[in-house]
Design a protein around this motif. Sequence first.
Motif, PDB file in Angstrom:
ATOM      1  N   GLU A 319      12.414  -8.212  -6.199  1.00 26.95           N
ATOM      2  CA  GLU A 319      11.961  -7.328  -7.267  1.00 26.95           C
ATOM      3  C   GLU A 319      10.469  -7.091  -7.084  1.00 26.95           C
ATOM      4  OE1 GLU A 319      11.742  -7.007 -12.146  1.00 26.95           O
ATOM      5  OE2 GLU A 319      12.973  -8.575 -11.209  1.00 26.95           O
ATOM      6  N   LEU A 320      10.120  -5.858  -6.723  1.00 20.23           N
ATOM      7  CA  LEU A 320       8.722  -5.511  -6.510  1.00 20.23           C
ATOM      8  C   LEU A 320       8.012  -5.320  -7.847  1.00 20.23           C
ATOM      9  CD1 LEU A 320       9.055  -2.831  -3.672  1.00 20.23           C
ATOM     10  CD2 LEU A 320       8.765  -5.287  -3.415  1.00 20.23           C
ATOM     11  N   ASP A 321       6.753  -5.792  -7.934  1.00 13.89           N
ATOM     12  CA  ASP A 321       5.998  -5.502  -9.155  1.00 13.89           C
ATOM     13  C   ASP A 321       5.402  -4.088  -9.035  1.00 13.89           C
ATOM     14  OD1 ASP A 321       3.760  -5.620  -7.540  1.00 13.89           O
ATOM     15  OD2 ASP A 321       2.808  -7.289  -8.571  1.00 13.89           O
ATOM     16  N   GLU A 322       4.707  -3.647 -10.053  1.00 11.31           N
ATOM     17  CA  GLU A 322       4.237  -2.269 -10.099  1.00 11.31           C
ATOM     18  C   GLU A 322       3.269  -1.942  -8.962  1.00 11.31           C
ATOM     19  OE1 GLU A 322       5.206   0.374 -11.892  1.00 11.31           O
ATOM     20  OE2 GLU A 322       6.796  -1.039 -12.455  1.00 11.31           O
ATOM     21  N   MET A 323       2.361  -2.898  -8.639  1.00 10.00           N
ATOM     22  CA  MET A 323       1.392  -2.640  -7.573  1.00 10.00           C
ATOM     23  C   MET A 323       2.069  -2.582  -6.206  1.00 10.00           C
ATOM     24  SD  MET A 323      -1.254  -1.965  -9.157  1.00 10.00           S
ATOM     25  CE  MET A 323      -2.213  -1.618  -7.699  1.00 10.00           C
ATOM     26  N   GLN A 324       3.087  -3.398  -6.004  1.00  6.15           N
ATOM     27  CA  GLN A 324       3.824  -3.339  -4.738  1.00  6.15           C
ATOM     28  C   GLN A 324       4.536  -1.993  -4.585  1.00  6.15           C
ATOM     29  OE1 GLN A 324       5.993  -7.104  -5.415  1.00  6.15           O
ATOM     30  NE2 GLN A 324       5.310  -7.714  -3.362  1.00  6.15           N
ATOM     31  N   LYS A 325       5.139  -1.531  -5.685  1.00 10.48           N
ATOM     32  CA  LYS A 325       5.792  -0.217  -5.643  1.00 10.48           C
ATOM     33  C   LYS A 325       4.776   0.889  -5.370  1.00 10.48           C
ATOM     34  CE  LYS A 325       9.655  -1.409  -8.705  1.00 10.48           C
ATOM     35  NZ  LYS A 325      10.265  -1.209 -10.043  1.00 10.48           N
ATOM     36  N   THR A 326       3.609   0.758  -6.012  1.00 10.88           N
ATOM     37  CA  THR A 326       2.550   1.749  -5.758  1.00 10.88           C
ATOM     38  C   THR A 326       2.173   1.776  -4.281  1.00 10.88           C
ATOM     39  OG1 THR A 326       1.651   1.454  -7.991  1.00 10.88           O
ATOM     40  CG2 THR A 326       0.176   2.416  -6.332  1.00 10.88           C
ATOM     41  N   ALA A 327       2.075   0.574  -3.682  1.00 11.51           N
ATOM     42  CA  ALA A 327       1.729   0.488  -2.261  1.00 11.51           C
ATOM     43  C   ALA A 327       2.781   1.175  -1.403  1.00 11.51           C
ATOM     44  CB  ALA A 327       1.587  -0.980  -1.849  1.00 11.51           C
ATOM     45  N   VAL A 328       4.048   0.975  -1.732  1.00 13.83           N
ATOM     46  CA  VAL A 328       5.137   1.608  -0.976  1.00 13.83           C
ATOM     47  C   VAL A 328       5.044   3.119  -1.106  1.00 13.83           C
ATOM     48  CG1 VAL A 328       7.633   1.873  -0.806  1.00 13.83           C
ATOM     49  CG2 VAL A 328       6.645  -0.398  -1.200  1.00 13.83           C
ATOM     50  N   PHE A 329       4.842   3.629  -2.334  1.00 15.36           N
ATOM     51  CA  PHE A 329       4.764   5.074  -2.555  1.00 15.36           C
ATOM     52  C   PHE A 329       3.578   5.692  -1.800  1.00 15.36           C
ATOM     53  CE2 PHE A 329       7.628   6.538  -6.100  1.00 15.36           C
ATOM     54  CZ  PHE A 329       8.446   5.399  -6.082  1.00 15.36           C
ATOM     55  N   GLN A 330       2.427   4.998  -1.849  1.00 11.23           N
ATOM     56  CA  GLN A 330       1.236   5.547  -1.181  1.00 11.23           C
ATOM     57  C   GLN A 330       1.411   5.539   0.336  1.00 11.23           C
ATOM     58  OE1 GLN A 330      -0.882   7.049  -2.752  1.00 11.23           O
ATOM     59  NE2 GLN A 330      -1.088   6.202  -4.813  1.00 11.23           N
ATOM     60  N   ALA A 331       2.100   4.518   0.851  1.00 13.87           N
ATOM     61  CA  ALA A 331       2.323   4.435   2.297  1.00 13.87           C
ATOM     62  C   ALA A 331       3.164   5.598   2.791  1.00 13.87           C
ATOM     63  CB  ALA A 331       2.991   3.107   2.650  1.00 13.87           C
ATOM     64  N   VAL A 332       4.138   5.988   2.000  1.00 12.62           N
ATOM     65  CA  VAL A 332       5.031   7.076   2.389  1.00 12.62           C
ATOM     66  C   VAL A 332       4.341   8.435   2.267  1.00 12.62           C
ATOM     67  CG1 VAL A 332       7.192   8.267   1.810  1.00 12.62           C
ATOM     68  CG2 VAL A 332       7.093   5.763   1.789  1.00 12.62           C
ATOM     69  N   GLN A 333       3.454   8.579   1.296  1.00  8.08           N
ATOM     70  CA  GLN A 333       2.886   9.893   0.986  1.00  8.08           C
ATOM     71  C   GLN A 333       1.538  10.186   1.661  1.00  8.08           C
ATOM     72  OE1 GLN A 333       3.678  11.181  -3.332  1.00  8.08           O
ATOM     73  NE2 GLN A 333       3.781   8.945  -3.457  1.00  8.08           N
ATOM     74  N   ASN A 334       0.910   9.162   2.272  1.00  9.08           N
ATOM     75  CA  ASN A 334      -0.442   9.352   2.820  1.00  9.08           C
ATOM     76  C   ASN A 334      -0.504   9.006   4.307  1.00  9.08           C
ATOM     77  OD1 ASN A 334      -2.202   9.963   0.352  1.00  9.08           O
ATOM     78  ND2 ASN A 334      -1.105   8.116  -0.290  1.00  9.08           N
ATOM     79  N   GLY A 335      -1.413   9.696   4.989  1.00 11.63           N
ATOM     80  CA  GLY A 335      -1.601   9.423   6.411  1.00 11.63           C
ATOM     81  C   GLY A 335      -2.342   8.129   6.666  1.00 11.63           C
ATOM     82  N   VAL A 336      -3.257   7.771   5.759  1.00  7.32           N
ATOM     83  CA  VAL A 336      -4.040   6.533   5.906  1.00  7.32           C
ATOM     84  C   VAL A 336      -4.058   5.818   4.568  1.00  7.32           C
ATOM     85  CG1 VAL A 336      -6.293   5.539   6.470  1.00  7.32           C
ATOM     86  CG2 VAL A 336      -5.529   7.601   7.659  1.00  7.32           C
ATOM     87  N   MET A 337      -3.855   4.508   4.592  1.00  6.04           N
ATOM     88  CA  MET A 337      -3.976   3.719   3.362  1.00  6.04           C
ATOM     89  C   MET A 337      -4.307   2.274   3.691  1.00  6.04           C
ATOM     90  SD  MET A 337      -0.326   2.556   1.779  1.00  6.04           S
ATOM     91  CE  MET A 337      -1.271   1.679   0.560  1.00  6.04           C
ATOM     92  N   VAL A 338      -4.806   1.556   2.681  1.00  3.22           N
ATOM     93  CA  VAL A 338      -5.154   0.144   2.812  1.00  3.22           C
ATOM     94  C   VAL A 338      -4.393  -0.649   1.760  1.00  3.22           C
ATOM     95  CG1 VAL A 338      -7.000  -1.567   2.658  1.00  3.22           C
ATOM     96  CG2 VAL A 338      -7.462   0.668   3.682  1.00  3.22           C
ATOM     97  N   ILE A 339      -3.774  -1.755   2.198  1.00  5.39           N
ATOM     98  CA  ILE A 339      -3.153  -2.697   1.262  1.00  5.39           C
ATOM     99  C   ILE A 339      -3.977  -3.979   1.296  1.00  5.39           C
ATOM    100  CG2 ILE A 339      -1.098  -4.038   0.701  1.00  5.39           C
ATOM    101  CD1 ILE A 339       0.571  -1.903   2.116  1.00  5.39           C
ATOM    102  N   MET A 340      -4.545  -4.322   0.162  1.00  4.23           N
ATOM    103  CA  MET A 340      -5.393  -5.513   0.041  1.00  4.23           C
ATOM    104  C   MET A 340      -4.647  -6.602  -0.720  1.00  4.23           C
ATOM    105  SD  MET A 340      -8.867  -5.580   0.686  1.00  4.23           S
ATOM    106  CE  MET A 340      -9.622  -6.107  -0.855  1.00  4.23           C
ATOM    107  N   GLY A 341      -4.878  -7.870  -0.333  1.00  4.36           N
ATOM    108  CA  GLY A 341      -4.263  -8.946  -1.091  1.00  4.36           C
ATOM    109  C   GLY A 341      -4.536 -10.297  -0.477  1.00  4.36           C
ATOM    110  N   GLY A 342      -4.681 -11.305  -1.327  1.00  3.79           N
ATOM    111  CA  GLY A 342      -4.874 -12.668  -0.869  1.00  3.79           C
ATOM    112  C   GLY A 342      -3.538 -13.339  -0.605  1.00  3.79           C
ATOM    113  N   PRO A 343      -3.535 -14.653  -0.328  1.00  2.36           N
ATOM    114  CA  PRO A 343      -2.287 -15.369  -0.035  1.00  2.36           C
ATOM    115  C   PRO A 343      -1.361 -15.404  -1.241  1.00  2.36           C
ATOM    116  CG  PRO A 343      -4.122 -16.908  -0.294  1.00  2.36           C
ATOM    117  CD  PRO A 343      -4.714 -15.545  -0.269  1.00  2.36           C
ATOM    118  N   GLY A 344      -0.066 -15.235  -0.978  1.00  2.00           N
ATOM    119  CA  GLY A 344       0.930 -15.355  -2.044  1.00  2.00           C
ATOM    120  C   GLY A 344       1.068 -14.156  -2.943  1.00  2.00           C
TER     121      GLY A 344
END
Length: 748
Positions: A319-344
């Motif tokens: 079950e993806l949280d809202e930010m994970q879903k946002t990351a998936v949507f942005q990855a599909v819709q944009n040519g360049v993107m950054v996913i930031m995150g610490g461990p876990g």
Amino acid sequence: MEELEGYVENIVFRNEENGYTVLHLSHPEWDDEICCVGCFSYVAEGQYLVVRGERVFHKEYGEQIKMVSYEEKQPEDSMAIEKYLGSGAIKGIGPALAARIVRKFKEDTFRIFEEEPERLAEVKGISIKLAIQAANQFNEKREMRQAMIFLQDYGISMNLAVKIYRQYGQEMYEVLRTNPYKLAEDISGVGFKIADEIARQAGFYQDSDFRIQAGIIYCLQQSTAQGHCYLPQRELVDVTAQLLGLDPALVDCHVDELCMNKQIICREIGDQRCLYYGRLYYMEMNCARMLLDLNLDFPVKEKELEKKVKSIEREEKIELDEMQKTAVFQAVQNGVMVIMGGPGTGKTTTINTIVRIFEEEGMDILLAAPTGRAAKRMSETTGYEAQTIHRLLEMNGAADGDDRSGMHFERNELQPLEADVVIIDEMSMVDIYLMHALLKALVPGTRLIMVGDANQLPSVGPGNVLKDIIQSGFCDVVRLEKVFRQAAESDIILNAHRINRGEPVEFRKESRDFFCLERSQPQDIINVVIQLIVQKLPPYVNASPYDIQVLAPMRKGELGVLKLNELLQMYLNPSMPDKIEKEFHGVLFREKDKVMQIKNNYQMKWQKINAFGDTYEEGEGVFNGDSGVIRTISTLTETVTVEFEEGKMAEYDFSDMEELELAYAITIHKSQGSEYPAVILPLLSGPKMLFNRNLLYTAVTRAKKCVTIVGSRQMVDQMIRNINEKKRYSSLCQRIQELEASDAEMLS
């Protein structure tokens, strides 16, 4: 004064820095070998020498000849010739083959090597290829010995002399006569001071224009080792003046001339005049242009995308949280993107979901990371094949054009990567050189997804790529911050996030993976570290002592890497009669030592060998941070064989050993991109600029199962509060913003 003539039977001892050698000289007419000592520029076993010296008596080693002068002489009898050829001096020719060569050509053997090398193929076991290679080696060694004697007059060590000769060959003499400062540009280990001393002996004045301009360029080039892409003019002038021992005003007046000659580039940033070494300026400009060209929009129907995500969640039972879903949507819709995150924080789950969506669309996807360890971990966590960026770009160790690094990438703008999506992990480690090479291999229409943690230490090489891209604001950046339940059970992950937020870490008595053993004296800390790595931690984390990593903030000092390695070597790999050992650059190495490569060597060849001794894979390139174990040290062939991860066997000449360090303890900077079963972190005191929050954060996040801090809790708290980082001069952010504004103006 006595004069002896014979061949070198064996070399007992040799100091690679100053050439001091203890050797045994032999001759068929003598009853016994004669020991000779002194500074021999370049000798090998089997070589025929005429030695002049005084006979002395050593109370421990007996009678010796103390060499005053010597010269090489071609052997005149077949036995001496065979002895030299069979000594291993020429690769590919052993004692048996040497005997066959000498039986064939007798006293004419050396002339055959020099004048008719193709005739060596008349001997059984020698192909035309081996004949030419052997003759080339034979002649090169003679010329090299002459070069060693010449360079010794300049006070150059044996190791550096070999490197100088290998770099220039016979052109060495012209370089030393016309531009000795070129040595500092081209050869690792020849600093400006050595080149400057050679120039002084060659007659260059202290305030000569040539010396000042060479000093400015050298300081600008050296600043890249500190991570800088440029230096403010005032800072560059001051550091150059200090290096040259001159008035800053005298240095300052040469800057404009270098700019006019386009040897360096000047640009205004804010109210500062900033100076670039040309290559780095154009790399930042090109990276900015290529990033903007890649950042295309890919419109999709959001409802259809939501259905795909829900379907994947059901299949994978996630079950993806809202930010994970946002990351998936942005990855599909944009040519360049950054996913930031610490461990876990669910980066892996997010990447897996993105890959699944692209796979269902039939797209070609490539995954990569800056280091072998990071790529291996990416493969293990995602279940998809990942490789190093160097391998992705098909690195070739051969020099390309005027690139002095001795390598180039086969994948570039002329032969781009055949991919629809490229995902890069551990982006904080990527420097401007590697980013530039990667972007050259991508064409508009390829999606670039960068995954990383900007709170870790920046890249070892120049630039601040990830932070500059985020700061520029030109592409979408999604920050994953929620720590998921399973990860929240780990005190390593919880404390890593506390460090990142500037909160004190929790040392709970019931913790199973995060400990602090307080000690106030360096020797007490060392004793605990040794006990942990030798006895306590291996069974606790089910790993060998070699898998457990000691991470130290500094190289020098009582708790620095150099001292810790010396002590840990004594306990983990003690001296034994069956282990060959040899000293290089002041460090004793022995067989079975854990070592690390400390610079990129794009031309180092490696091979993988199966149980039957057959080579089943070959390649080139050993990189900064690669770790391995010394398998053999051969004083005969003057080589050291190291087995790196995944069974890669690389052979180092003695003259290349400055590229290796002991690695029982390493600096935290060198641990970037790696993960270890357990990390031991000795902390007591150190410079405020170095002992900061992101250094501690990087160290803690290297551990998979256990972190043990040995030393001062107070220092841990001070590091968490200290957010000061050493200034790194980079301008990719400004270059992106300038080009983006220019593009917008053209469209308006």
